[in-house]
Structures are given as structure tokens and as C-alpha cells.
Design an enzyme around this catalytic site. Structure first.
Site, mmCIF file in Angstrom:
data_model
loop_
_atom_site.group_PDB
_atom_site.id
_atom_site.type_symbol
_atom_site.label_atom_id
_atom_site.label_comp_id
_atom_site.label_asym_id
_atom_site.label_seq_id
_atom_site.Cartn_x
_atom_site.Cartn_y
_atom_site.Cartn_z
ATOM 1 C CE LYS A 65 2.321 -2.313 -4.303
ATOM 2 N NZ LYS A 65 2.172 -1.971 -2.857
ATOM 3 C CG ASP A 119 -1.964 -1.300 1.397
ATOM 4 O OD1 ASP A 119 -2.106 -1.820 0.129
ATOM 5 O OD2 ASP A 119 -2.189 -1.790 2.348
ATOM 6 C CD GLN A 132 0.645 -9.015 -2.632
ATOM 7 O OE1 GLN A 132 1.459 -9.616 -3.239
ATOM 8 N NE2 GLN A 132 -0.379 -8.577 -2.865
ATOM 9 N N GLY A 180 -4.957 -4.265 -3.809
ATOM 10 C CA GLY A 180 -5.418 -3.216 -3.983
ATOM 11 C C GLY A 180 -4.738 -1.989 -4.546
ATOM 12 C CG HIS A 181 -1.949 -2.129 -7.051
ATOM 13 N ND1 HIS A 181 -1.123 -2.599 -7.861
ATOM 14 C CD2 HIS A 181 -1.690 -2.510 -5.726
ATOM 15 C CE1 HIS A 181 -0.167 -3.374 -7.225
ATOM 16 N NE2 HIS A 181 -0.699 -3.421 -5.762
HETATM 17 P P1 GDP Z 1 -0.540 0.349 -3.676
HETATM 18 O O1 GDP Z 1 -1.158 -0.742 -2.981
HETATM 19 O O2 GDP Z 1 0.941 0.455 -3.282
HETATM 20 O O3 GDP Z 1 -1.184 0.738 -4.978
HETATM 21 O O4 GDP Z 1 -1.456 1.515 -2.406
HETATM 22 P P2 GDP Z 1 -3.034 1.692 -1.985
HETATM 23 O O5 GDP Z 1 -3.843 2.288 -3.371
HETATM 24 O O6 GDP Z 1 -3.468 0.205 -1.513
HETATM 25 O O7 GDP Z 1 -2.734 2.610 -0.980
HETATM 26 C C1 GDP Z 1 -2.286 3.892 -1.120
HETATM 27 C C2 GDP Z 1 -3.641 4.783 -0.770
HETATM 28 O O8 GDP Z 1 -2.923 6.228 -0.794
HETATM 29 C C3 GDP Z 1 -4.753 5.047 -1.965
HETATM 30 O O9 GDP Z 1 -5.758 5.414 -1.296
HETATM 31 C C4 GDP Z 1 -4.014 6.308 -2.635
HETATM 32 O O10 GDP Z 1 -5.286 6.808 -3.504
HETATM 33 C C5 GDP Z 1 -3.302 6.983 -1.624
HETATM 34 N N1 GDP Z 1 -2.252 7.932 -2.143
HETATM 35 C C6 GDP Z 1 -1.361 7.406 -3.166
HETATM 36 N N2 GDP Z 1 -0.321 8.452 -3.057
HETATM 37 C C7 GDP Z 1 -0.662 9.487 -2.259
HETATM 38 C C8 GDP Z 1 -0.079 10.559 -1.665
HETATM 39 O O11 GDP Z 1 1.024 11.133 -2.351
HETATM 40 N N3 GDP Z 1 -0.932 11.542 -0.864
HETATM 41 C C9 GDP Z 1 -2.284 11.034 -0.473
HETATM 42 N N4 GDP Z 1 -2.673 11.628 0.740
HETATM 43 N N5 GDP Z 1 -2.506 9.909 -0.525
HETATM 44 C C10 GDP Z 1 -1.949 8.932 -1.507
HETATM 45 P P1 IMO Z 2 -0.968 -4.181 -2.292
HETATM 46 O O1 IMO Z 2 -0.497 -4.702 -3.497
HETATM 47 C C1 IMO Z 2 -0.948 -4.560 2.076
HETATM 48 C C2 IMO Z 2 -1.045 -8.896 3.660
HETATM 49 C C3 IMO Z 2 -2.256 -9.460 4.319
HETATM 50 C C4 IMO Z 2 -1.667 -10.340 5.228
HETATM 51 C C5 IMO Z 2 -0.699 -10.802 4.568
HETATM 52 C C6 IMO Z 2 -0.984 -12.110 3.972
HETATM 53 O O2 IMO Z 2 -2.291 -3.496 -2.377
HETATM 54 O O3 IMO Z 2 0.035 -3.570 -1.535
HETATM 55 P P2 IMO Z 2 -2.474 -12.766 1.877
HETATM 56 O O4 IMO Z 2 -4.126 -12.631 1.554
HETATM 57 O O5 IMO Z 2 -1.667 -12.329 0.718
HETATM 58 O O6 IMO Z 2 -2.250 -14.263 2.089
HETATM 59 O O7 IMO Z 2 -2.103 -12.040 3.137
HETATM 60 O O8 IMO Z 2 -0.277 -9.943 3.514
HETATM 61 N N1 IMO Z 2 -1.336 -8.248 2.387
HETATM 62 C C7 IMO Z 2 -1.222 -7.054 1.779
HETATM 63 N N2 IMO Z 2 -0.895 -5.815 2.765
HETATM 64 N N3 IMO Z 2 -1.289 -4.506 0.818
HETATM 65 C C8 IMO Z 2 -1.238 -5.707 0.172
HETATM 66 O O9 IMO Z 2 -1.244 -5.457 -1.395
HETATM 67 C C9 IMO Z 2 -1.469 -6.835 0.602
HETATM 68 N N4 IMO Z 2 -1.582 -8.165 0.040
HETATM 69 C C10 IMO Z 2 -1.529 -8.853 1.240
HETATM 70 O O10 IMO Z 2 -3.163 -8.076 4.991
HETATM 71 O O11 IMO Z 2 -1.335 -9.499 6.383
HETATM 72 MG MG MG Z 3 -2.866 -1.640 -1.703
#
Ligand code: GDP
Ligand code: IMO
Ligand code: MG
Length: 423
Positions: free
Chosen positions: A16, A13, A222, A40-41
């Protein structure tokens, strides 16, 4: 040409999805190399916020190819829903989305096994996303799995039944009898849907793109600290999330890897169980969570929050051979008077800068303190507008890690990005 890799340096998270979307104009092909719908991207542009799980984050740019590589695991039900959502936004995926024959399928019974395994672990559960990731990768390495290419075989139904039987006996051992028939019906609809896409030998496709001089960006899911080998085992996911995973998950040789973009939040978060040395269970942690809207993009669970951990970050940089850093969510720290960074761990008076093997070990983070900048950074678009405190924070990170920070993100939108060192 070489494959550039973008991957998370923390517990996932890191942002990415947003950054891949920002970098996509520089590339011809975006390829996911591991993970599955546990990811979840999030992407934001033109007031649209979108979350992708299996589809690469380059999909919103027309004329770019998006490849789901062999290292990815696919749940056809989630995939179908995801495609339908993206199609609603006017994107034509039939042309631009290619799927590896060798990607493994998540069966309804894999999801059931994930739930059974977590329930059996009780208090020591991993905190899995319950998407069936672990059991699917277990069947892959156990040589029992079903792959996307198998859906095209006349024996597919037979193979499915055999694997389901195996799973049923395992579920019996767990004394777990979930009702999966509804999901199974949707699953077969999803399989038919999946078959309408271009299913390819993605290792040949990627290497051909490179031979043709096309630029390829590999998108990680991840983060490094959730890697099956190098993360805080057993509180990890079941794939190699690190740079080497791009080689095995796409079929590219190590000497074809170019830039490695390591992405990290300006602080830390973790969702699910497992060690988190700089976690803050106080008001500061609650403030980070509130300002950062830290809720999981896949499960909606609140993310645990804490200060930046340089011990962990150094480890991640080493494992991945990071060549360029990207810091996200700098804006989340806008209202903090003091910002702390962990530079070592203190274990009973003994200092270490090594990422620990033992997930039970107790140690206290040793912090350095930085002055906060106390201005709204979300509208900044050039480094020459940066407050000196933010520059000091960035300089410290660059010096400690010995590599430059190339981009700083100051909000979720595509536009909220600053490339450092630009004239
Ligand atoms: P990912 O899994 O690495 O793609 O990241 P996620 O989408 O799960 O989580 C990142 C969260 O932070 C999302 O809600 C994005 O919309 C938000 N986000 C990404 N970059 C920024 C930033 O620079 N500032 C803020 N406030 N939110 C951001
Ligand atoms: P993105 O790509 C954050 C965590 C789960 C759990 C562990 C194992 O959005 O960054 P799993 O379902 O893979 O067997 O869970 O890994 N986890 C993540 N945490 N971002 C993710 O993906 C994750 N994918 C799995 O919360 O602790
Ligand atoms: Mg994510």
C-alpha cells in the site's frame, strides 16, 4: 469531488505504501483512516527505503496535504520518532501534516495491556504487533479513550491518570506488572511534540477539500482479511480496514466514495496467527519468502507465505466494492516454473467458494496451475513487454473478479510500476 480509497485485499503488507506514493501526484490530499503504528508502509525512491507507521504515504511529495484521520490511533512516542526520521530526509511536516482532534491516543498502559492479553492467551495468541492497538480501540468503543484534542484541555493530566488507574487494575487482574515509567516519560514528551502540529476537525477539512474540487485519496492500513468484522475473527486487528472504514474514519458520506483501489500481492502472505488456507510450509513457501523478502516492516517477524487465494480475494472485492485492481510483487514469481492459484476449498469432499466463518475448520485448497514466465520482470515498464504467461495470469484474475487490473508492480521502487492499457 469524491474520495478514492486504496486498501489491502489480503492480510496486509500488499504494498500500500509504495502504491500510495506512486498515485500521490494525481491527488491533493492523502488521508489515513484507521489503524496505527501496527502498520508498516514501505516506500522506495532514489535509493532511499523508508517505512511509515502513522504518517500517510503521500508525505514525500511536497505541497500535498497529509491527514491523520479520526479513525487512526496514535502513539506519541512512535509518532515523534517517525517525524524525526522523515524530517532528516528533508521533508517539512509542519506545513503538510494535519492531525484529527478525534484520533485516539495509545497510552503506555495500552501497550502493557496488549502484552498482558497476548501472554494470557498462550498458544491461541493473536500475534499482535504489541503496539497497544486492541486495548486502545476497546477504550474508544467503551467510551473511555483519550483523544488528540484532549491534550489541549487543562484537564488532560487528570483524564490521563484516571484512565491509567483503570488500566492498572486490569493489569492487576492479569497479574502483570510491567515497568512503563521510562516509556511514560517519552510519551509525555511525545504529547508535547504532537501539540506542535496542526490539530484539526478533519471531517470538516476533508469535506471542504472535496467542496473545493480537491482530489482526496484515503489510505488504508492492514488488509480486508484482518478487518474486525469480516476478517478471520478473532485473528484480526481491532479496526474496520474495509472501504466502509474510510467513511467512519474520515467523516465522509458513503455517496462521496469514488474509485476503490484494491491492492493484492501476486501470492499471499500473513504475519501473526490465524488461518491461512494456501500457506506453504515447504520449500516453495521458503522460496516465496526469500524472493519476496517477506519480513514484517513493523516487527521484523518472518511472514508466512502461500499461493494466491481467489476465494479470499473474491470475498474482499465484494466487501469493498473494488473498482480497480493493483497487483504487486509480480517479480517475486519470476523464477517459478509453475504458479498455483486456489479457486475453491475442499472440506471433506464438499467444495465451497465461500470464505469460512469457522477459523478452526480444516479444508484443502483446490488449485489451478499456471505456467511461470521465467524472465526478469523488474525492468519492464510497459505491458507490451510482458511475457504471455504473465498476461494469462492477469487475464485469469480479471475474469474471475470481473474488474480490471490497472497497475502491476514489479519491484519496490517508485519507478517499478506499469499502468495496463496505456498506449
Ligand atoms: P504495506 O504495509 O501494504 O505498505 O506493505 P509493506 O511495506 O509492509 O510490505 C511490502 C514490501 O514489499 C515492502 O518491503 C516493499 O518495499 C516491497 N514491495 C512493494 N511492491 C513490490 C513489488 O512490486 N515487488 C517487490 N519485489 N517488492 C515490493
Ligand atoms: P500494514 O498496514 C500485516 C496483524 C498482526 C496480528 C493482527 C493483530 O503494514 O499492512 P494488532 O497489532 O493490529 O492487534 O495485530 O494483525 N497486523 C498486520 N499484518 N500488516 C499490517 O499492517 C498489520 N497490522 C496488524 O500481525 O496478526
Ligand atoms: Mg506493512
Amino acid at each position: 469531488m469524491k474520495v478514492d480509497v486504496l486498501l489491502g485485499l489480503q492480510w496486509g503488507d500488499e504494498g500500500k505504501g509504495k502504491i500510495v506514493d506512486v498515485l500521490t501526484p494525481k491527488y491533493d490530499v492523502i488521508a489515513r483512516f484507521q489503524g496505527g503504528p501496527n502498520a508498516g508502509h514501505s516506500l522506495e525512491f532514489n535509493e532511499i527505503k523508508h517505512v511509515l507507521h502513522t504518517i500517510p504515504s503521500g508525505i514525500f511529495h511536497p505541497d500535498k496535504k497529509n491527514v491523520i484521520g479520526n479513525g487512526v490511533v496514535i502513539d506519541p512516542v512512535i509518532f515523534k520518532k517517525e517525524v524525526e526520521e522523515v524530517t532528516k530526509l528533508g521533508v517539512d511536516l509542519t506545513k503538510n501534516l494535519l492531525i484529527s482532534k478525534k484520533a485516539h491516543l495509545i497510552l503506555p498502559s495500552h501497550r502493557a495491556l496488549d502484552a498482558a492479553s497476548e501472554a494470557a492467551k498462550g498458544n491461541s495468541k493473536i500475534g499482535s504487533t504489541l503496539k497497544g492497538i486492541g486495548p486502545t480501540y476497546m477504550d474508544k468503543t467503551g467510551r473511555n479513550g483519550l483523544r488528540v484534542g484532549d491534550t489541549l484541555s487543562p484537564n488532560f493530566m487528570e483524564k490521563y491518570k484516571q484512565l491509567k488507574e483503570k488500566h492498572n487494575s486490569l493489569l492487576g487482574m492479569y497479574d502483570f506488572k510491567p515497568e512503563i515509567s521510562d516509556y511514560e516519560k517519552q510519551w509525555f514528551e511525545g504529547v508535547e511534540f504532537l501539540k506542535s502540529f496542526t490539530i484539526i476537525d478533519s471531517e470538516y477539512a476533508i469535506n471542504n477539500y472535496l467542496a473545493e474540487g480537491k482530489a482526496v485519496l484515503a489510505e488504508g492500513a492492514q488488509g480486508t482479511l484482518l478487518d474486525i468484522d469480516f476478517g478471520s475473527y478473532p485473528f484480526v486487528t481491532s479496526s474496520n480496514t474495509i472501504c466502509a472504514g474510510a467513511c467512519t474514519g474520515l467523516g465522509v458520506a458513503p455517496n462521496r466514495i469514488g474509485e476503490v483501489f484494491g491492492i493484492f500481492k501476486a501470492y499471499c502472505t500473513r504475519v501473526g496467527s490465524g488461518p491461512f488456507p494456501t500457506e506453504l510450509s515447504d520449500d516453495t513457501g521458503a522460496k516465496l519468502q526469500k524472493c519476496g523478502h517477506e519480513f514484517g516492516a513493523t516487527t521484523g517477524r518472518p511472514r508466512r507465505c502461500g499461493w494466491l487465494d481467489m476465494v479470499a480475494l473474491k470475498y474482499s472485492v465484494m466487501i469493498n466494492g473494488v473498482t480497480s485492481l493493483i497487483m504487486t510483487k509480480a517479480d517475486v514469481l519470476d523464477t517459478f516454473d509453475t504458479i498455483k492459484v486456489c479457486v475453491a476449498y475442499n472440506q471433506d469432499g464438499k467444495m465451497t467458494e465461500l470464505f469460512p466463518f469457522d477459523t478452526e475448520a480444516k479444508f484443502d485448497p483446490v488449485y489451478l496451475e499456471f505456467d511461470g514466465w521465467n524472465i526478469d520482470t523488474t525492468k519492464l515498464r510497459h505491458q507490451n513487454e510482458f511475457p504471455e504467461e504473465l498476461n494469462a495470469y492477469i487475464n485469469f484474475i480479471e475474469e474471475e473478479l470481473g474488474i480490471p487490473v490497472q497497475y502491476v508492480s514489479v519491484g519496490p521502487d517508485r519507478e517499478q510500476i506499469i499502468e495496463l492499457g496505456e498506449e
